[in-house]
Design an enzyme around this catalytic site. Sequence first.
Site, short mmCIF file in Angstrom:
data_model
loop_
_atom_site.label_atom_id
_atom_site.label_comp_id
_atom_site.label_asym_id
_atom_site.label_seq_id
_atom_site.Cartn_x
_atom_site.Cartn_y
_atom_site.Cartn_z
N CYS A 149 0.83 -1.20 0.00
CA CYS A 149 0.00 0.00 0.00
C CYS A 149 0.86 1.26 0.00
O CYS A 149 1.94 1.29 0.62
CB CYS A 149 -0.88 0.05 1.25
SG CYS A 149 -1.75 -1.48 1.66
N ASP A 150 0.37 2.30 -0.65
CA ASP A 150 0.99 3.60 -0.54
C ASP A 150 -0.06 4.67 -0.81
O ASP A 150 -0.94 4.48 -1.66
CB ASP A 150 2.15 3.77 -1.52
CG ASP A 150 2.96 5.01 -1.21
OD1 ASP A 150 3.71 4.98 -0.22
OD2 ASP A 150 2.82 6.02 -1.93
#
Length: 236
Positions: free
Chosen positions: A102-103
């Site tokens: 995730c980012d």
Amino acid sequence: MASSVAARPGDPGPGGAVVPVRFILASASPARLSVLRAAGVEPSVRVSSVDEDAVAAALPPGTGPTEVVAALARAKAVDVAGGLSTHPHGPGMPEDAVVVGCDSMLHIDGRLQGKPHTVEAARARWTTMAGRSGDLLTGHAVLRIADGRVVAEAEGVCSTTVRFGTPSPPELEAYLASREPLEVAGAFTLDGLGGWFVDGLEGDPSSVIGIGLPLVRALLREVGLDVAQVWSGNVG
């Protein structure tokens, strides 16, 4: 959405029974963990050792904001997947699992903003974004593991427009003193104290908290999995 897939279908078991798949979250974010738990998933948490600044700096000049966020999410997923076989708290690479990287970054004034880290930086950001709108870009990379190896992958980015309120000077200073905005993308939260200063959203609220459930569901399908397969039988 950008994706790269060499899928191995996750077909239901005999009689249409759901075959559970272990969900590995490549993030230390309590907010992402909370969203997943509320959505019926109890993931294993593995934190990547990726240097985000180094990954972003290594990208070709002119790489767009969506591609930057996608590259960071994929780097985290790949790092965690590569370390599963030697993780001290696990028996090795699982036979059937997904690793989700995730980012999130805020895109405003033509620039990407990650975590401010300091009170001064967070104050400066709120000075410019109060009363305005920005796009919160949330990227996810899904790596499908089967028979102890990565057999498929998919990645994508979703964008949600956030309309920011204008905190009064005392409100802003109290928010900064809480230190909540220092370690979150864009210097704000939706599910914490920062929620008082978000006037509205256009898009997916879960992605603003940190993990976009509609996007992750779509990526799971791209690697041959049904979302019901991560609802049951997960390993904590």
